[in-house]
Design a protein around this motif. Structure first.
Motif, PDB file in Angstrom:
ATOM      1  N   MET A  48       0.798  -1.193   0.103  1.00 46.82           N
ATOM      2  CA  MET A  48      -0.349   0.356   0.025  1.00 46.82           C
ATOM      3  C   MET A  48       0.745   1.119  -0.153  1.00 46.82           C
ATOM      4  O   MET A  48       0.290   2.769   0.143  1.00 46.82           O
ATOM      5  CB  MET A  48      -1.169   0.406   1.102  1.00 46.82           C
ATOM      6  CG  MET A  48      -2.165  -1.614   1.544  1.00 46.82           C
ATOM      7  SD  MET A  48      -2.760  -1.456   0.168  1.00 46.82           S
ATOM      8  CE  MET A  48      -3.439  -3.081  -0.473  1.00 46.82           C
ATOM      9  N   CYS A  49       2.209   0.960  -0.091  1.00 45.18           N
ATOM     10  CA  CYS A  49       3.346   2.158   0.084  1.00 45.18           C
ATOM     11  C   CYS A  49       2.952   2.942   1.893  1.00 45.18           C
ATOM     12  O   CYS A  49       3.144   4.138   1.141  1.00 45.18           O
ATOM     13  CB  CYS A  49       3.015   2.622  -0.971  1.00 45.18           C
ATOM     14  SG  CYS A  49       3.272   1.855  -2.434  1.00 45.18           S
ATOM     15  N   SER A  50       2.018   2.818   2.211  1.00 43.93           N
ATOM     16  CA  SER A  50       2.394   3.211   3.154  1.00 43.93           C
ATOM     17  C   SER A  50       3.497   3.721   4.597  1.00 43.93           C
ATOM     18  O   SER A  50       3.519   4.129   6.093  1.00 43.93           O
ATOM     19  CB  SER A  50       1.347   3.112   4.001  1.00 43.93           C
ATOM     20  OG  SER A  50       1.046   1.892   4.444  1.00 43.93           O
ATOM     21  N   GLY A  51       4.607   2.566   4.597  1.00 48.37           N
ATOM     22  CA  GLY A  51       5.570   2.458   5.300  1.00 48.37           C
ATOM     23  C   GLY A  51       6.762   1.777   4.898  1.00 48.37           C
ATOM     24  O   GLY A  51       6.363   0.547   3.539  1.00 48.37           O
ATOM     25  N   GLY A  52       7.494   1.532   5.886  1.00 49.32           N
ATOM     26  CA  GLY A  52       8.728   0.622   5.364  1.00 49.32           C
ATOM     27  C   GLY A  52       9.553   1.108   4.447  1.00 49.32           C
ATOM     28  O   GLY A  52       9.771   3.016   4.335  1.00 49.32           O
ATOM     29  N   GLN A  75      -3.994  -2.158  -4.216  1.00 50.72           N
ATOM     30  CA  GLN A  75      -4.261  -1.196  -3.765  1.00 50.72           C
ATOM     31  C   GLN A  75      -5.782  -0.617  -2.790  1.00 50.72           C
ATOM     32  O   GLN A  75      -6.039  -0.577  -3.621  1.00 50.72           O
ATOM     33  CB  GLN A  75      -3.221   0.287  -4.676  1.00 50.72           C
ATOM     34  CG  GLN A  75      -2.339  -0.150  -5.061  1.00 50.72           C
ATOM     35  CD  GLN A  75      -1.066  -0.712  -4.565  1.00 50.72           C
ATOM     36  OE1 GLN A  75      -0.637   0.218  -3.584  1.00 50.72           O
ATOM     37  NE2 GLN A  75      -0.170  -1.835  -4.440  1.00 50.72           N
ATOM     38  N   ALA A  76      -5.094  -0.428  -1.714  1.00 52.26           N
ATOM     39  CA  ALA A  76      -7.033  -0.372  -0.814  1.00 52.26           C
ATOM     40  C   ALA A  76      -7.043   1.481  -0.803  1.00 52.26           C
ATOM     41  O   ALA A  76      -6.735   2.347  -0.985  1.00 52.26           O
ATOM     42  CB  ALA A  76      -6.677  -0.257   0.812  1.00 52.26           C
ATOM     43  N   LYS A  77      -8.312   1.420  -0.984  1.00 50.86           N
ATOM     44  CA  LYS A  77      -8.883   2.991  -1.333  1.00 50.86           C
ATOM     45  C   LYS A  77      -7.891   3.432  -0.091  1.00 50.86           C
ATOM     46  O   LYS A  77      -8.184   3.764   1.156  1.00 50.86           O
ATOM     47  CB  LYS A  77     -10.033   3.175  -0.814  1.00 50.86           C
ATOM     48  CG  LYS A  77     -10.124   2.848  -2.502  1.00 50.86           C
ATOM     49  CD  LYS A  77     -12.083   3.179  -2.094  1.00 50.86           C
ATOM     50  CE  LYS A  77     -13.333   2.165  -3.686  1.00 50.86           C
ATOM     51  NZ  LYS A  77     -13.966   3.015  -3.554  1.00 50.86           N
ATOM     52  N   GLY A  78      -7.434   5.173   0.007  1.00 54.58           N
ATOM     53  CA  GLY A  78      -7.393   6.131   0.861  1.00 54.58           C
ATOM     54  C   GLY A  78      -5.543   5.637   1.200  1.00 54.58           C
ATOM     55  O   GLY A  78      -5.296   5.990   1.717  1.00 54.58           O
ATOM     56  N   THR A  79      -4.861   4.580  -0.417  1.00 55.76           N
ATOM     57  CA  THR A  79      -3.698   4.432   0.619  1.00 55.76           C
ATOM     58  C   THR A  79      -2.745   5.162  -0.195  1.00 55.76           C
ATOM     59  O   THR A  79      -3.117   5.676  -0.696  1.00 55.76           O
ATOM     60  CB  THR A  79      -3.088   3.231   0.573  1.00 55.76           C
ATOM     61  OG1 THR A  79      -3.441   2.298  -0.547  1.00 55.76           O
ATOM     62  CG2 THR A  79      -3.936   2.344   2.039  1.00 55.76           C
ATOM     63  N   PRO A  80      -1.715   5.955  -0.503  1.00 55.58           N
ATOM     64  CA  PRO A  80      -0.527   6.158  -0.916  1.00 55.58           C
ATOM     65  C   PRO A  80      -0.185   5.515  -2.520  1.00 55.58           C
ATOM     66  O   PRO A  80      -0.361   6.131  -3.000  1.00 55.58           O
ATOM     67  CB  PRO A  80       1.092   6.653  -0.527  1.00 55.58           C
ATOM     68  CG  PRO A  80       0.697   6.482   1.342  1.00 55.58           C
ATOM     69  CD  PRO A  80      -0.599   5.068   1.355  1.00 55.58           C
ATOM     70  N   GLY A  81      -0.386   4.012  -2.646  1.00 54.09           N
ATOM     71  CA  GLY A  81       0.184   3.372  -3.225  1.00 54.09           C
ATOM     72  C   GLY A  81      -2.169   3.495  -4.552  1.00 54.09           C
ATOM     73  O   GLY A  81      -1.625   3.395  -5.030  1.00 54.09           O
ATOM     74  N   ALA A  82      -2.804   3.907  -3.665  1.00 48.81           N
ATOM     75  CA  ALA A  82      -3.937   3.896  -4.136  1.00 48.81           C
ATOM     76  C   ALA A  82      -3.677   5.001  -5.081  1.00 48.81           C
ATOM     77  O   ALA A  82      -4.316   5.067  -6.214  1.00 48.81           O
ATOM     78  CB  ALA A  82      -5.204   3.571  -3.828  1.00 48.81           C
ATOM     79  N   VAL A  83      -3.965   6.514  -4.750  1.00 45.79           N
ATOM     80  CA  VAL A  83      -3.312   7.530  -5.594  1.00 45.79           C
ATOM     81  C   VAL A  83      -2.167   7.475  -6.349  1.00 45.79           C
ATOM     82  O   VAL A  83      -2.638   7.678  -8.000  1.00 45.79           O
ATOM     83  CB  VAL A  83      -3.149   8.524  -4.374  1.00 45.79           C
ATOM     84  CG1 VAL A  83      -2.414   9.140  -4.745  1.00 45.79           C
ATOM     85  CG2 VAL A  83      -3.859   8.437  -3.080  1.00 45.79           C
ATOM     86  N   ILE A  84      -1.096   6.510  -6.401  1.00 43.20           N
ATOM     87  CA  ILE A  84      -0.322   6.652  -7.292  1.00 43.20           C
ATOM     88  C   ILE A  84      -0.397   5.875  -8.329  1.00 43.20           C
ATOM     89  O   ILE A  84      -0.305   6.047  -9.707  1.00 43.20           O
ATOM     90  CB  ILE A  84       1.086   6.236  -6.219  1.00 43.20           C
ATOM     91  CG1 ILE A  84       1.504   6.463  -5.452  1.00 43.20           C
ATOM     92  CG2 ILE A  84       2.643   6.057  -7.319  1.00 43.20           C
ATOM     93  CD1 ILE A  84       2.463   5.593  -4.726  1.00 43.20           C
ATOM     94  N   GLN A  85      -0.844   5.221  -8.205  1.00 41.54           N
ATOM     95  CA  GLN A  85      -1.655   3.831  -9.208  1.00 41.54           C
ATOM     96  C   GLN A  85      -2.873   4.526  -9.762  1.00 41.54           C
ATOM     97  O   GLN A  85      -3.004   4.503 -11.058  1.00 41.54           O
ATOM     98  CB  GLN A  85      -2.401   2.539  -8.366  1.00 41.54           C
ATOM     99  CG  GLN A  85      -2.889   1.619  -9.526  1.00 41.54           C
ATOM    100  CD  GLN A  85      -3.258   0.080  -9.110  1.00 41.54           C
ATOM    101  OE1 GLN A  85      -4.028  -0.031  -7.994  1.00 41.54           O
ATOM    102  NE2 GLN A  85      -2.385  -0.863  -8.857  1.00 41.54           N
ATOM    103  N   ALA A  86      -4.230   5.817  -9.446  1.00 40.70           N
ATOM    104  CA  ALA A  86      -4.384   6.270  -9.510  1.00 40.70           C
ATOM    105  C   ALA A  86      -4.180   6.876 -10.617  1.00 40.70           C
ATOM    106  O   ALA A  86      -4.759   7.859 -11.956  1.00 40.70           O
ATOM    107  CB  ALA A  86      -5.623   6.461  -9.055  1.00 40.70           C
ATOM    108  N   SER A  87      -2.783   7.859 -11.354  1.00 42.44           N
ATOM    109  CA  SER A  87      -2.212   8.306 -11.770  1.00 42.44           C
ATOM    110  C   SER A  87      -2.026   7.947 -13.164  1.00 42.44           C
ATOM    111  O   SER A  87      -1.420   8.897 -14.373  1.00 42.44           O
ATOM    112  CB  SER A  87      -0.570   9.245 -10.850  1.00 42.44           C
ATOM    113  OG  SER A  87       0.044   8.530 -10.732  1.00 42.44           O
TER     114      SER A  87
END
Length: 172
Positions: A48-52, A75-87
């Protein structure tokens, strides 16, 4: 990969492979890639690109058009991964919040859904309701609310159909 293994070769056994073992080594690699712009394939965890460690790579490389970010899972909604993927395919000003700071997304974003390792609904139901001792209690903790509700309904119906008594709980 199977062919290489069959030949006694490691699928990831090539000279340029660098396995990062420590935080200090990770920081050196991130700084090197950021400062040189050299091509690299970075395989990093945290879907989810939210840590690590993935967050450090994203901060260093998302703004550079020479890079690509490839997602191989959900990528779950509301996560940085979802935002990046939506781009993916977007042109213009797109930003993502990483650790409370916004970063422009100029890197190419690609999604390869066929490589996701998650079981589908049918696989999950079969896993939970079959075997030597089928589940008596299932707590759903991962996924979007709508998907968890649908899975809970199918699990409940399936367990009743099989003559099982299975309690299905959706964790908040």
């Amino acid at each position: 990969a199977k062919q290489r293994l069959g030949e006694g070769r490691a699928p990831l056994g090539f000279g340029q492979l660098v396995c990062v073992q420590s935080h200090e080594q990770h920081q050196r690699v991130v700084n090197y890639l950021k400062s040189t712009g050299r091509p690299a394939i970075v395989i990093a965890e945290n879907g989810m690109c939210s840590g690590g460690r993935i967050v450090s790579y994203l901060k260093a490389m998302l703004g550079d058009r020479r890079h690509e970010v490839v997602f191989v899972g959900y990528q779950a909604k509301g996560t940085p991964g979802a935002v990046i993927q939506a781009s993916e395919g977007a042109e213009g000003f797109v930003r993502v919040d990483l650790d409370g700071e916004f970063y422009e997304i100029n890197a190419k974003v690609v999604r390869l859904a066929e490589y996701s390792a998650h079981a589908d609904q049918g696989d999950l139901v079969r896993f939970a309701t079959s075997g030597v001792s089928p589940a008596a209690k299932i707590i759903l903790v991962h996924g979007e609310a709508r998907a968890k509700k649908a899975l809970a309904d199918v699990l409940t119906q399936s367990s009743h159909r099989e003559g099982l008594c299975c309690e299905v709980i959706i964790a908040q």
